[in-house]
Enzyme design. Structure first.
Site, short mmCIF file in Angstrom:
data_model
loop_
_atom_site.label_atom_id
_atom_site.label_comp_id
_atom_site.label_asym_id
_atom_site.label_seq_id
_atom_site.Cartn_x
_atom_site.Cartn_y
_atom_site.Cartn_z
N ASP A 347 0.73 -1.04 0.06
CA ASP A 347 -0.15 0.16 -0.05
C ASP A 347 0.91 1.33 -0.15
O ASP A 347 2.21 0.68 0.49
CB ASP A 347 -0.80 0.18 1.46
CG ASP A 347 -1.46 1.18 1.43
OD1 ASP A 347 -2.40 1.82 0.36
OD2 ASP A 347 -1.26 2.01 2.26
N ASP A 540 -1.28 -0.71 6.58
CA ASP A 540 -1.48 0.07 7.36
C ASP A 540 -2.50 0.11 8.01
O ASP A 540 -3.13 0.86 9.27
CB ASP A 540 -0.79 0.78 8.24
CG ASP A 540 -1.40 2.22 7.19
OD1 ASP A 540 -1.47 1.47 5.91
OD2 ASP A 540 -1.63 2.90 7.76
N ASP A 544 -7.29 -2.24 4.37
CA ASP A 544 -6.05 -2.99 3.79
C ASP A 544 -6.24 -4.35 4.08
O ASP A 544 -5.63 -5.72 4.19
CB ASP A 544 -4.51 -2.39 4.67
CG ASP A 544 -3.95 -1.28 3.23
OD1 ASP A 544 -4.79 -1.23 2.94
OD2 ASP A 544 -3.46 0.05 3.91
#
Length: 647
Positions: A347, A540, A544
């Site tokens: 990410d 995080d 996600d």
């Protein structure tokens, strides 16, 4: 005899198989007394027997002396064998050693019978010490929870147990004290040693409004924080729970060795019996005592404790080494999987970037800057997204108001919808505008920075731009992954133009922007269709969590990451540093190498000495080395990872 425990529980052969898993944290010198007394009596017996001419030392006197020498080390083992047999566990280490040593007495090899049991017992004490060392390394690193919290109540400070402090209360931390609970910094600033949580020794400065985590050591001045989480939910408690749980999750290699030991041990009993019986029919000058001696040597050599202790200890050492580097593996099985990772999908926000956004520009054809920001911040104040927090902070810094908001709805991957004074407010990206059919300035789509667009009553009202900053080690982390032959991919909900520019700056090979959470999951699913891919996903945020669960290895940035991401992930990086991804891979590979080295070493040595023993070449002394010596070497090799430094 010292009972040995693997760090991960009973191994079925080399440990106490009846649930006795408690090992004293400090081995008292008194635990060595039985071995010392047996050793002294053995030496006296050998000297008397071989170096004093016309000695009285023969017959029943000789037998009685060696039985006395045998008892301190042999009785505990015989007792354990008896207990195991009562539990219908006939084939175990204790019964194996009992039969081998008592058999040596039966054929008159008294010194060798004592020596085998003595060296076995000494080996067990050293093994116990090695296991305790591995456990204590982790315990010393993590078990630093303060016993006292200084809380402000009724205008004065009082010392209480941390688990009695409630969310919202203020606590004081003096210089040199550890923070007992997670909270928000109320004092202007202070420096903290965060090594217990992150493995980093460099002090970290935390300012007012920022999060302070339990386990940090206050270095600078007396401070106050406002408690945000209860004691059992604090970062430190969570770390301890993760490490404790990790030791119960076995790697495939470990489980295979345990199953192997359950088959292997009865098999060697049978082979030892056959070594004694079969020569009756094929050897001309058959001597029972000679072939029984070979069988007893075979039994001593065959003990598999080197495998069933050193392999779990190797994984336990890997978990300990990772913890020391601020990386938490939730199980030995994830150490195995991490060593096979060849594709890392990351990410962007909060993983490769700091996730600390700053408002750069405010543009509105209708409102002045202050009015525009007040409307935007009033809506974004209901979101925990880093971009929303940046807008709220910008409004707060300019003394802007927060307007009353009703019916707030968060539309995942798009933005927010709310009502302010009866007006429908939309705040989000261009996808949100397109979803509701709102026309906006298409030139906005070419802006590289992150853009939040505002619409009021389905009419475009303006936008703000926000910029994020790369983490200092992001570039080096990607370069190191490439040097290991790992493919890197960046997925982002931000505009493709932003994602591509950042990927180019970092050196990431593949990048996709404008993704919703479900799009990220679909992309990882597509990668998993290729069986050659072993995928680690790093994130995080709450959004996600689905992808972390879907990937082969889910890695969460745990320092400031969302609880949902940390719960779902298989590995947690406490430092929030991308470079720790590479460290985690290095530790997993090092652990795998050590485990494989031990397996190969043990099988080669034992196979060689077993063959020599079966043909009568090896004696009890070689058998002792093949059992205790090999076990100690394998264990020392296993704990080597705890001292290894990883960059």
């Amino acid at each position: 005899m010292a009972k040995v425990n693997t760090p991960t529980g009973s191994c079925g052969c080399c440990c106490d198989s009846h649930g006795h898993h408690d090992i004293p944290q400090h081995t008292s010198w008194k635990r060595y007394l039985p071995s010392i007394s047996s050793f002294v009596m053995l030496i006296i017996g050998i000297i008397t027997e071989h170096f004093i001419p016309n000695s009285f030392f023969h017959g029943y006197i000789r037998l009685g002396w060696y039985l006395l020498a045998y008892t301190p080390v042999g009785f505990p083992v015989i007792k354990e064998a008896y207990e195991a047999i009562k539990q219908k566990d006939l084939f175990n280490e204790f019964s194996l050693m009992t039969i081998a040593t008592l058999g040596a007495f039966c054929i008159g090899e008294y010194p060798e019978g004592v020596a085998v049991m003595l060296f076995y017992s000494v080996g067990e004490l050293f093994q116990e010490s090695a296991v305790n060392k591995a456990k204590n390394n982790i315990k010393a690193l993590l078990d630093i929870r303060p016993d006292v919290a200084t809380v402000s109540r009724e205008g004065r400070y009082e010392d209480v147990k941390p688990d009695t402090v409630n969310i919202g209360e203020k606590i004081q931390i003096k210089v040199g004290e550890k923070v007992p609970l997670d909270g928000i910094m109320l004092s202007p600033q202070s420096s903290f040693n965060t090594s217990a949580l992150t493995g980093e020794s460099t002090p970290r400065t935390i300012r007012a409004g920022e999060m302070v985590l339990a386990g940090m050591l206050n270095l600078d001045k007396v401070i106050e924080i406002q408690v945000e989480k209860r004691y059992e939910d604090s970062s430190l408690s969570r770390i301890l729970a993760l490490v404790q749980d990790a030791t119960s999750r076995k790697a495939k290699t470990e489980l295979l060795i345990r199953r192997f030991a359950r088959i292997y041990t009865p098999a060697v009993f049978l082979l030892a019996l056959l070594i004694t019986i079969i020569p009756i029919f094929v050897v001309t000058n058959y001597i029972f005592s000679e072939w029984l001696y070979r069988a007893l040597v075979f039994l001593v050599i065959s003990c598999p404790c080197a495998l069933v202790v050193s392999i779990p200890l190797g994984y336990f050492g890997g978990i300990g080494a990772a913890s020391r580097n601020g990386i938490l593996f939730k199980g030995a099985n994830y150490l195995d999987m991490m060593s096979k990772v060849n594709t890392v999908v990351m990410d962007k926000t909060g993983t490769l970037t700091k996730g600390v956004f700053k408002v750069q520009q405010v543009v509105s054809p209708i409102y002045n800057e202050r009015e525009f920001i007040e409307i935007m911040a009033s809506v974004e104040n209901h979101s925990n997204h880093p971009i929303a927090k940046a807008i709220s902070e910008f409004n707060k810094a300019s003394d802007g108001r927060i307007l009353p908001v009703a019916e707030v709805e968060e539309i995942a991957g798009h933005g927010l919808r709310a009502l302010i004074e009866g007006k429908i407010i939309l705040a989000g990206n261009s996808k949100l505008m397109q979803k509701y059919g709102i026309e906006y300035d298409l030139a906005i789509d070419s802006i590289v920075d992150t853009v939040v667009i505002l619409a009021i009553n389905n009419a475009y009202a303006g936008y703000i731009t926000i910029a994020d900053e790369l983490k200092p080690d992001a570039v080096s982390a990607v370069q190191r992954m490439k040097s290991l032959g790992i493919q890197t991919v960046m997925l982002s909900g931000d505009k493709t133009s932003i994602a591509k520019k950042m990927a180019q700056d970092i050196g990431i090979e593949a990048v996709i922007g404008d993704l919703l959470p479900e799009d990220k999951a679909a992309y990882v699913n597509q990668l998993k269709e290729n069986p050659e891919h072993t995928i680690a996903f790093v994130g995080d945020g709450i959004n996600d969590a689905p992808v972390l669960a879907l990937s082969d290895i889910g890695i969460a940035m745990g320092g400031m990451g969302a609880d949902a991401a940390i719960e779902v992930a298989d590995v947690v990086i406490q430092t929030d540093q991308p470079s720790k991804i590479v460290t985690a891979i290095q530790i997993s590979k090092a652990t795998q190498h050590i485990v494989k080295q031990n397996i190969i070493f043990v099988f080669i040595v034992k196979g060689l000495v077993l063959t020599l023993g079966a043909f009568g070449v090896a004696t009890m002394w070689e058998a002792v080395f093949a059992d205790v010596g090999v076990a100690l070497i394998a264990i020392l090799n296993a704990i080597r990872i705890l001292r290894k430094k990883f960059n």
